[in-house]
Design a protein around this motif. Sequence first.
Motif, short mmCIF file in Angstrom:
data_model
loop_
_atom_site.label_atom_id
_atom_site.label_comp_id
_atom_site.label_asym_id
_atom_site.label_seq_id
_atom_site.Cartn_x
_atom_site.Cartn_y
_atom_site.Cartn_z
N MET A 1 -5.00 -4.36 11.83
CA MET A 1 -3.65 -4.41 12.40
C MET A 1 -3.06 -5.80 12.18
SD MET A 1 -1.16 -3.01 14.16
CE MET A 1 -1.88 -1.56 14.96
N ALA A 2 -1.87 -5.83 11.56
CA ALA A 2 -1.20 -7.11 11.31
C ALA A 2 -0.69 -7.71 12.62
CB ALA A 2 -0.04 -6.90 10.35
N THR A 3 -0.67 -9.01 12.66
CA THR A 3 -0.15 -9.74 13.82
C THR A 3 1.08 -10.51 13.40
OG1 THR A 3 -2.38 -10.00 14.73
CG2 THR A 3 -0.65 -11.48 15.57
N ARG A 4 2.15 -10.37 14.14
CA ARG A 4 3.37 -11.06 13.76
C ARG A 4 3.21 -12.56 13.97
NH1 ARG A 4 7.67 -9.16 18.44
NH2 ARG A 4 6.82 -10.41 20.16
N SER A 30 6.85 0.36 6.62
CA SER A 30 5.81 -0.65 6.48
C SER A 30 6.29 -1.69 5.48
CB SER A 30 4.50 -0.03 5.98
OG SER A 30 4.65 0.46 4.65
N SER A 32 4.58 -5.17 3.26
CA SER A 32 3.45 -6.03 2.93
C SER A 32 3.92 -7.12 1.97
CB SER A 32 2.33 -5.23 2.25
OG SER A 32 1.78 -4.28 3.13
N THR A 43 -1.27 -3.66 -0.23
CA THR A 43 -1.68 -3.34 1.14
C THR A 43 -2.52 -4.43 1.79
OG1 THR A 43 -3.67 -2.20 0.30
CG2 THR A 43 -1.68 -0.86 0.66
N ALA A 48 3.77 -7.47 10.30
CA ALA A 48 3.89 -6.74 11.57
C ALA A 48 5.36 -6.64 11.97
CB ALA A 48 3.10 -7.45 12.66
N TRP A 55 10.09 -8.27 10.08
CA TRP A 55 8.64 -8.15 9.91
C TRP A 55 8.09 -9.52 9.56
CZ3 TRP A 55 6.35 -3.03 9.65
CH2 TRP A 55 7.29 -1.99 9.70
#
Length: 609
Positions: A1-4, A30, A32, A43, A48, A55
């Motif tokens: 899970m990406a974190t902003r 999404s 990336s 990917t 996030a 994002w």
Amino acid sequence: MATRSTRPGMGAIPYPGGVTFRVWAPFAGSVSAAGAFNGGSPTASPLAPEGDGHWSADVPGAAVGHDYRFVIDGGRWRIDPRARQVTHSSGVGIVADPEFDWRSNDFAMPPWDELVIYQMHPGTFPDRPVGPDQEFDAIIGDLDYLVELGVNAIQLLPTGEFFGDLSWGYNPANIFAVESSYGGPKGLKRLVDAAHGKGLAVFLDLVYNHLGPQDLGASVWQFDGWFRTHDGDEMGGIYFYNDWRARTPWGHKNRPDYGRPEVRSFLRDNALMWLEEYRVDGLRFDMSCYIRNVDARDDVPPDDPTNLDGWGWNLLRWISDEIDAHEPWKITLAEDMRRNHAVTRPTSEGGAGIDSQWDDLFVHTVRAALATPRDEDRDLGAVQGAVEHRYGGDPFRRVVYTESHDEVATKNGKRRLTEDIHPGQADSWYAKKRSTLGAALVMTSPGIPMIFQGQEILEWLPFDDDHYMDWDKYDEGRFRGIYHLYRDLIRLRRNWSDRTRGLRGRHVNVFHRNDRDKVLAFHRWQDGGPGDDVVVVANFGDRGYQGYTIGLPRPGPWHVRFNSDWQGYDGAFGDFPSDGTTAEPGGRDGLPCRADVGVGPYSAIILSQ
């Protein structure tokens, strides 16, 4: 899970050990970042969502110099709209190095009443063809030429990344990136730094009335998804109006959507970037009339829908207020070309707050008077109106000129002033005499004077992006005298010898107009008195006068500081005697004194005490 990311900023922002990526993509499912730091994986480095259409993510291992793109919904590859550097307009972004070793840290912007602007196209000004990416560095080698000429500001045609390698620059594809064929961001910073070291201000031309139209598909066009209207027409997406308001003279669907706060921030941040990160001293807004109104019209009510609900106007006001609050000594210029006084009115008075605008009345009137073949057809009343014209009562709210990139380009159906005067014989006596008479009017009329590259060496080839300025006209000495004429005019305009302060002043009185013999005379001053009062006599006819009587504002000796007919400027000139004179009591032309002066055909003289 990406974190902003918690780090501020948009685009690609390097930090020790990585790069923060942040982008606006409100309709994406999404996003990336893909590039050299992750093997180009679509990917491996997800961003996030931040909850407001933005994002972000911190990507360890990414670094300055890495190429990158954003991948939207797994398959839509896009150049970062805020990329500070790109390989080319349809290529990839590069994480730009924000650091630069500035050497000229004590530059002071010239006072606005002393500005003399030299407009140039970075791709064709250098004195020789240069290799790829070397245009800015080549200009650095020619700065001494400009310093000797006496100008103190260079205005560059747009430097944002555009389609291909040859362009005027008015087709921007990546507005945060510097054109790679010119030398990219480091090259522009080197030029600004070197210019400041020579005492020259640098102004940039910005294109916010439209984007592209070429190569937008690699970046902002339909950035985060397809967009169609109810009737199936394909439109540009989040950065553009998606209805009839999208149409511009430079494309049918490429006007930025000033109604979106994120788009206004995009353009506002771009303007401030040049001032803050590149240390440029002024900004020119290309055809601001198309930011104000879909059709560049003024003759519509304020609530007319073609006025874009006022959002374009508010964008200009926002940028003006930001600059005035933080760097008020820097100047903004508009190419509005509609004689709209509100453009240069302060925002506190309901205006757009732009400091000065190109004066289309001056350029078109003066060019017409100079190019008209027959003396009897010259309209000195119109010339008087052009000399006296001002916006909102302030003479420095206008830029005066007889040539610009638009006025000398065959692409626009135009040509150099010398060609207008004598087609096919631009080096004739008539062309030289009347074009230099125009130069004298530019440098002595109230306003901020501007010349276009090559004008000072009688360049008669039309401007385009595919051939260099003809430096042989200077290097071989054939028209070096014309260069000296411009140099002398500019020095008088800037009051280098403290004898012509009035040419920097706010006041003008066109006190003499002889419609029969085509002689115009006007008085310029700031406070008045010796060294301040200046009188200009302009002869628009082919007959010279050894004792032409005019009024003068003060008694006593008056000295001729400039005579455009001096043979030292050109061997074909007549060296008409224009010596000093003594003003005697006995009013003339509404002034308290009178005197006889000598003035040659198609010539101007400048007198002061």
